[in-house]
Design a protein around this motif. Structure first.
Motif, PDB file in Angstrom:
ATOM      1  N   TRP A 314       0.830  -1.208   0.000  1.00 47.11           N
ATOM      2  CA  TRP A 314       0.000   0.000   0.000  1.00 47.11           C
ATOM      3  C   TRP A 314       0.863   1.255   0.000  1.00 47.11           C
ATOM      4  O   TRP A 314       0.566   2.230  -0.703  1.00 47.11           O
ATOM      5  CB  TRP A 314      -0.917   0.019   1.222  1.00 47.11           C
ATOM      6  N   THR A 361       0.314   5.793   5.738  1.00 48.48           N
ATOM      7  CA  THR A 361      -0.109   4.524   5.145  1.00 48.48           C
ATOM      8  C   THR A 361      -0.973   3.737   6.124  1.00 48.48           C
ATOM      9  O   THR A 361      -2.039   3.215   5.765  1.00 48.48           O
ATOM     10  CB  THR A 361       1.117   3.683   4.756  1.00 48.48           C
ATOM     11  N   TYR A 365      -4.701   2.643   5.494  1.00 48.39           N
ATOM     12  CA  TYR A 365      -4.788   1.208   5.247  1.00 48.39           C
ATOM     13  C   TYR A 365      -4.357   0.412   6.478  1.00 48.39           C
ATOM     14  O   TYR A 365      -3.322  -0.256   6.463  1.00 48.39           O
ATOM     15  CB  TYR A 365      -3.911   0.818   4.044  1.00 48.39           C
ATOM     16  N   MET A 478      -6.199   0.606  -7.230  1.00 49.35           N
ATOM     17  CA  MET A 478      -6.060   0.575  -5.771  1.00 49.35           C
ATOM     18  C   MET A 478      -7.205  -0.201  -5.121  1.00 49.35           C
ATOM     19  O   MET A 478      -7.473  -0.041  -3.936  1.00 49.35           O
ATOM     20  CB  MET A 478      -6.011   2.007  -5.220  1.00 49.35           C
ATOM     21  N   GLU A 480      -9.380  -3.116  -3.340  1.00 49.76           N
ATOM     22  CA  GLU A 480      -9.010  -3.898  -2.169  1.00 49.76           C
ATOM     23  C   GLU A 480      -9.402  -5.369  -2.327  1.00 49.76           C
ATOM     24  O   GLU A 480     -10.344  -5.707  -3.030  1.00 49.76           O
ATOM     25  CB  GLU A 480      -9.727  -3.363  -0.927  1.00 49.76           C
ATOM     26  N   LYS A 488      -4.034  -5.021  -1.245  1.00 49.58           N
ATOM     27  CA  LYS A 488      -4.265  -4.498  -2.586  1.00 49.58           C
ATOM     28  C   LYS A 488      -4.611  -5.684  -3.486  1.00 49.58           C
ATOM     29  O   LYS A 488      -3.917  -6.696  -3.475  1.00 49.58           O
ATOM     30  CB  LYS A 488      -3.018  -3.769  -3.078  1.00 49.58           C
TER      31      LYS A 488
END
Length: 500
Positions: A314, A361, A365, A478, A480, A488
């Motif tokens: 990520w 980050t 995430y 991007m 999920e 990712k």
């Protein structure tokens, strides 16, 4: 055609049913008012709100919390589940009333996968959990032990950099390389050697996927047959057996090496050696068996590999989408390195922008977007609401990290927000909870973060990265892939040009 008497009987019966329904509704409303429970979304018979979790539960719960509030009571089947979606609610759960929220609910799939939930993560609160967590903190994951694996980390990072350099301008699957980097470090630290020749990547992926699956039987016991019919239980038992076979072989290998000799105690010991020493010496008075050794090692594997690898992917993905941020970070690491071949761990404390990139980050995430469920051990008053004993509790770390009340432009990747900012991820600042907090916070933060910092700093220092095939920065996929860990979905393919 109905007779008059039959019509009267039907009317009488309908009237009675109506009275019962009205009475039930009135009693339920009075009970809820008396109990002052948190607001709840409407639920369906039998399944409750299970259907509202969707394929991305952290996002589904965000939408529901926007309508019903930051503290919301749902019902998954017949199980009451409290969902916390704000820093204030998380603080109440993880600090103010931490002890009352310290238990883990009984979950069917973790029970199958992790030796009857005899690990740190899923074991219920009590003496056993206190003992195994103490072993982890004192013997496995203390600062000196983490530092003892410094050469392992630096060597594996150097090997990965060498592999990237050999791609000679062709596209490289950075996701794959980062997975094996983290896996090799964890294997060497935990087991004493790497296991790349095994099917470890596939086994770990199966483990994470099954662990993150919704078990209908956990929430509606009389529908447990659905988990068997869907194959979920079969998959769980198969993964558990495959992992147990692997770990049993590892432990047996260590036991055989030590047989007949008094194993040397030193910094070159791996985590299995340490656990076997603790088991042999029984210094704490706590007796544990082989399955506990394997359960603790499995915790290190699953948490240490999957979450760190996901966060690295990520982070580099966001840097590719934000060239200005990439350039700023590159300038910092280049200045600190002073022309040396690679960034060393001793350099990391001086890299404030690197740390800001990592915090940003983890904000956007968090490795586990919905923190592992807790369970109340007694009735508790929370933010003015009465929460009954035995209520499952989920903290949505993902939505807290994107709370517009707390964060300016919450969906933007902007590491500068953490420069000259004391907010950290160690569980004391409840607006940033990638590793949880309180008694049930992750004990392996130091192990994970230092790996994250070292790998990211060196990749950015050694290479100029670009997307292949003319893909523009903002067009990078991007999307999920959600199991228990936030990944990712598409592999991260890059063109890596050496800078020196």
């Amino acid at each position: 055609m109905f007779s008059f008497s039959e019509n009267c009987l039907l009317f009488y019966f309908s009237f009675v049913v109506l009275i019962i329904l009205i009475s039930y509704k009135w009693i339920s409303t009075r009970f809820k008012t008396k109990k002052n429970l948190p607001p709840s979304p409407p639920k369906l018979p039998i399944i409750g709100n299970l259907h509202q979790l969707g394929l991305s539960p952290h996002r589904s719960l965000q939408a529901l919390s926007q309508k019903h509030g930051p503290l919301m009571l749902m019902h998954l089947g017949n199980v009451p589940v409290l969902v916390a979606s704000s820093p204030e609610a998380a603080k109440e759960i993880m600090k103010t009333h931490d002890l009352k929220f310290s238990n883990r609910p009984k979950l069917r799939i973790p029970d199958i996968l992790v030796y009857g939930s005899n690990d740190i993560t899923f074991s219920p609160y009590g003496e056993y959990w206190r003992q195994v967590k103490s072993i982890a903190i004192v013997h496995l994951l203390n600062n000196s032990r983490v530092q003892s694996f410094r050469q392992v980390r630096e060597k594996e990072v150097a090997l990965m950099i060498d592999l990237i350099e050999k791609t000679s301008g062709s596209s490289v699957d950075l996701s794959d390389l980062l997975f094996w980097l983290v896996n090799n470090v964890v294997c060497k630290a935990a087991l004493g050697r790497t296991y790349r020749e095994s099917n470890f990547a596939e086994l770990l992926e199966r483990f994470v996927q099954v662990l993150g699956a919704v078990s209908v039987g956990t929430y509606i016991p009389w529908l447990s047959w659905i988990d068997r019919l869907s194959g979920l239980e079969t998959k769980a038992h198969k993964v558990a057996k495959d992992f147990d076979d692997f770990l049993e072989g590892v432990v047996a290998e260590h036991v055989n090496k030590r047989r007949g000799v008094d194993a040397e105690r030193g910094e070159d010991q791996d985590l299995v050696d340490i656990l076997l020493d603790v088991q042999r010496d029984n210094a704490t008075g706590f007796t544990f068996h082989r399955d506990t050794v394997k359960a603790l090692i499995l915790d290190v594997f699953a948490a240490g590999t999957d979450t760190t690898f996901a966060s690295l992917v990520w982070s580099i993905s966001e840097l590719l989408r934000h060239p200005r941020v990439m350039e700023t970070l590159q300038q910092e690491v280049t200045k600190i390195a002073q022309g040396r071949l690679m960034i060393l761990e001793t350099d990391l404390d001086n890299m404030q922008y690197l740390k800001a990139v990592i915090k940003e980050t983890l904000r956007l995430y968090p490795p586990i977007p919905l923190l592992i469920p807790r369970e109340t051990t007694q009735d508790v008053k929370l933010m003015g609401y009465n929460i009954p004993s035995g209520t499952q509790t989920i903290v949505n770390a993902w939505v807290i990290g994107r709370d517009p009340i707390v964060w300016d432009e919450p969906n933007e990747f902007r590491p500068e927000r953490f420069m000259n900012c004391s907010t950290d991820y160690k569980g004391l600042h409840f607006e940033l909870l990638p590793f949880g907090g309180g008694r049930r916070g992750c004990p392996g933060i130091s192990f994970a973060v230092i790996m994250f910092e070292l790998a990211l700093a060196n990749v950015i220092y050694k290479f100029d990265l670009a997307l292949p095939n003319g893909v523009k920065d903002k067009d990078l996929d991007m999307s999920e892939k959600v199991a228990i860990t936030l990944h990712k979905k598409a592999p991260l393919l890059v063109m890596a040009t050496p800078r020196f």
